[in-house]
Design an enzyme around this catalytic site. Structure first.
Site, PDB file in Angstrom:
ATOM      1  N   ARG A  54       1.985  -6.809   8.988  1.00  0.00           N
ATOM      2  CA  ARG A  54       1.303  -5.632   9.540  1.00  0.00           C
ATOM      3  C   ARG A  54       1.825  -5.265  10.928  1.00  0.00           C
ATOM      4  NH1 ARG A  54      -4.677  -7.043   7.098  1.00  0.00           N
ATOM      5  NH2 ARG A  54      -4.622  -5.610   5.323  1.00  0.00           N
TER       6      ARG A  54
ATOM      7  N   TYR B 210     -12.273  -1.540  -4.046  1.00  0.00           N
ATOM      8  CA  TYR B 210     -12.836  -1.754  -2.703  1.00  0.00           C
ATOM      9  C   TYR B 210     -14.359  -1.577  -2.681  1.00  0.00           C
ATOM     10  CZ  TYR B 210      -8.317  -2.143  -0.306  1.00  0.00           C
ATOM     11  OH  TYR B 210      -7.093  -2.571   0.151  1.00  0.00           O
TER      12      TYR B 210
ATOM     13  N   HIS C  48      -2.191  -5.393   1.418  1.00  0.00           N
ATOM     14  CA  HIS C  48      -3.482  -6.051   1.163  1.00  0.00           C
ATOM     15  C   HIS C  48      -3.246  -7.514   0.838  1.00  0.00           C
ATOM     16  CE1 HIS C  48      -7.427  -6.873  -0.678  1.00  0.00           C
ATOM     17  NE2 HIS C  48      -6.744  -7.502  -1.621  1.00  0.00           N
TER      18      HIS C  48
ATOM     19  N   PHE D 187     -15.543   3.900   6.650  1.00  0.00           N
ATOM     20  CA  PHE D 187     -14.157   4.229   6.318  1.00  0.00           C
ATOM     21  C   PHE D 187     -13.886   4.247   4.806  1.00  0.00           C
ATOM     22  CE2 PHE D 187     -14.452  -0.374   7.177  1.00  0.00           C
ATOM     23  CZ  PHE D 187     -13.936  -0.902   6.000  1.00  0.00           C
TER      24      PHE D 187
ATOM     25  N   ARG E  77      -2.869 -14.499   4.194  1.00  0.00           N
ATOM     26  CA  ARG E  77      -3.607 -13.765   5.235  1.00  0.00           C
ATOM     27  C   ARG E  77      -2.928 -13.962   6.601  1.00  0.00           C
ATOM     28  NH1 ARG E  77      -7.538  -9.915   3.908  1.00  0.00           N
ATOM     29  NH2 ARG E  77      -8.054 -10.148   6.099  1.00  0.00           N
TER      30      ARG E  77
ATOM     31  N   GLU F   4      -9.473 -10.057  -8.155  1.00  0.00           N
ATOM     32  CA  GLU F   4      -8.510  -8.996  -7.844  1.00  0.00           C
ATOM     33  C   GLU F   4      -7.266  -9.087  -8.726  1.00  0.00           C
ATOM     34  OE1 GLU F   4      -9.841  -8.503  -3.144  1.00  0.00           O
ATOM     35  OE2 GLU F   4      -7.791  -9.158  -3.620  1.00  0.00           O
TER      36      GLU F   4
ATOM     37  N   ASN G 258      -2.252   0.300   6.637  1.00  0.00           N
ATOM     38  CA  ASN G 258      -1.739  -0.948   7.194  1.00  0.00           C
ATOM     39  C   ASN G 258      -0.846  -1.749   6.243  1.00  0.00           C
ATOM     40  OD1 ASN G 258      -3.749  -1.738   5.508  1.00  0.00           O
ATOM     41  ND2 ASN G 258      -4.976  -2.799   7.041  1.00  0.00           N
TER      42      ASN G 258
ATOM     43  N   THR H 147      -6.060  -6.899  10.420  1.00  0.00           N
ATOM     44  CA  THR H 147      -6.228  -5.586   9.782  1.00  0.00           C
ATOM     45  C   THR H 147      -5.630  -4.474  10.633  1.00  0.00           C
ATOM     46  OG1 THR H 147      -8.315  -6.439   8.882  1.00  0.00           O
ATOM     47  CG2 THR H 147      -7.952  -4.058   8.745  1.00  0.00           C
TER      48      THR H 147
ATOM     49  N   LYS I  80       0.822  -1.215   0.000  1.00  0.00           N
ATOM     50  CA  LYS I  80       0.000   0.000   0.000  1.00  0.00           C
ATOM     51  C   LYS I  80       0.860   1.272   0.000  1.00  0.00           C
ATOM     52  CE  LYS I  80      -4.079  -2.173   2.114  1.00  0.00           C
ATOM     53  NZ  LYS I  80      -5.142  -2.027   3.160  1.00  0.00           N
TER      54      LYS I  80
HETATM   55  N1  UDP Z   1     -10.023  -0.210   6.937  1.00  0.00           N
HETATM   56  C1  UDP Z   1     -10.097   0.969   7.655  1.00  0.00           C
HETATM   57  N2  UDP Z   1     -10.831   0.985   8.818  1.00  0.00           N
HETATM   58  C2  UDP Z   1     -11.503  -0.115   9.268  1.00  0.00           C
HETATM   59  C3  UDP Z   1     -11.417  -1.313   8.530  1.00  0.00           C
HETATM   60  C4  UDP Z   1     -10.682  -1.320   7.364  1.00  0.00           C
HETATM   61  O1  UDP Z   1      -9.511   1.974   7.264  1.00  0.00           O
HETATM   62  O2  UDP Z   1     -12.158  -0.039  10.318  1.00  0.00           O
HETATM   63  C5  UDP Z   1      -9.225  -0.248   5.682  1.00  0.00           C
HETATM   64  C6  UDP Z   1      -7.873  -0.952   5.865  1.00  0.00           C
HETATM   65  O3  UDP Z   1      -6.921  -0.327   5.013  1.00  0.00           O
HETATM   66  C7  UDP Z   1      -8.201  -2.356   5.404  1.00  0.00           C
HETATM   67  C8  UDP Z   1      -9.149  -2.083   4.235  1.00  0.00           C
HETATM   68  O4  UDP Z   1      -9.927  -0.965   4.666  1.00  0.00           O
HETATM   69  O5  UDP Z   1      -7.041  -3.079   5.035  1.00  0.00           O
HETATM   70  C9  UDP Z   1     -10.071  -3.214   3.866  1.00  0.00           C
HETATM   71  O6  UDP Z   1     -10.766  -3.644   5.026  1.00  0.00           O
HETATM   72  P1  UDP Z   1     -10.937  -5.192   5.351  1.00  0.00           P
HETATM   73  O7  UDP Z   1     -11.903  -5.304   6.460  1.00  0.00           O
HETATM   74  O8  UDP Z   1     -11.230  -5.923   4.090  1.00  0.00           O
HETATM   75  O9  UDP Z   1      -9.491  -5.576   5.934  1.00  0.00           O
HETATM   76  P2  UDP Z   1      -8.332  -6.502   5.322  1.00  0.00           P
HETATM   77  O10 UDP Z   1      -8.980  -7.573   4.506  1.00  0.00           O
HETATM   78  O11 UDP Z   1      -7.450  -5.598   4.489  1.00  0.00           O
HETATM   79  O12 UDP Z   1      -7.609  -7.034   6.524  1.00  0.00           O
HETATM   80 MG    MG Z   2     -10.390  -7.497   3.009  1.00  0.00          MG
END
Ligand code: UDP
Ligand code: MG
Length: 139
Positions: free
Chosen positions: A103, A50, A116, A58, A86, A127, A113, A92, A10
């Site tokens: 992370r 997204y 992705h 968010f 993952r 994707e 973070n 996250t 990112k």
């Molecule tokens: N995100 C955020 N606030 C939140 C949750 C997610 O800014 O409360 C952002 C963060 O960059 C995250 C992305 O949105 O990686 C996608 O969210 P997701 O829940 O899919 O998390 P991930 O799969 O990336 O762990």
């Molecule tokens: Mg996700």
């Protein structure tokens, strides 16, 4: 059988100059890179990528962040790539991410973070196709 997943380094991690360290970490964990590029996403592209989060509070901030600077999409191959990646990236929110995860080491916040990772094999296929033509992936 080998499975593919999509990683994106990112904008925060690219700007901090730690993309190389993150790529080395991924390779040491046994993932093979089969596609990689440096791109600057438009807000429209980030919003489309997204789109599943469109109704979340968010979403606007996420779209701004992901289009704020260059990112590095990477296609990775490994047995059980989606789930194993993952695990490698961690939760996250870096405050909840396990020791040794990408992370935990590189993320600044739940929003910024560092990386992705696709969350299912089906989403991985969608994707990967978002960023790469089949001809841009090595066999
Ligand atoms: N995100 C955020 N606030 C939140 C949750 C997610 O800014 O409360 C952002 C963060 O960059 C995250 C992305 O949105 O990686 C996608 O969210 P997701 O829940 O899919 O998390 P991930 O799969 O990336 O762990
Ligand atoms: Mg996700």
């Amino acid at each position: 059988m080998a499975e593919r997943t999509l990683a994106i380094i990112k904008p925060d991690a690219v700007a901090a100059g730690v993309a190389g360290e993150i790529i080395a970490h991924i390779q040491r964990a046994g993932f093979r890179i089969v596609g990689m590029k440096l791109v600057r996403m438009s807000a429209e592209q980030a919003g489309a990528f997204y789109a599943v989060h469109r109704e979340r509070p968010f979403y606007g901030e996420l779209v701004r962040f992901m289009s704020s600077g260059p990112v590095i999409p990477i296609v990775l191959e490994k047995e059980n790539a989606v789930a194993d990646f993952r695990t490698l990236i961690g939760a996250t929110d870096p405050a909840e991410a396990a020791e040794g995860t990408i992370r935990k080491r590189f993320a600044r916040s739940k929003g910024e973070n560092a990386i992705h990772g696709s969350d299912s094999p089906e989403n991985a296929r969608t994707e990967i196709a978002f960023f790469f033509a089949e001809s841009e992936l090595v066999g």
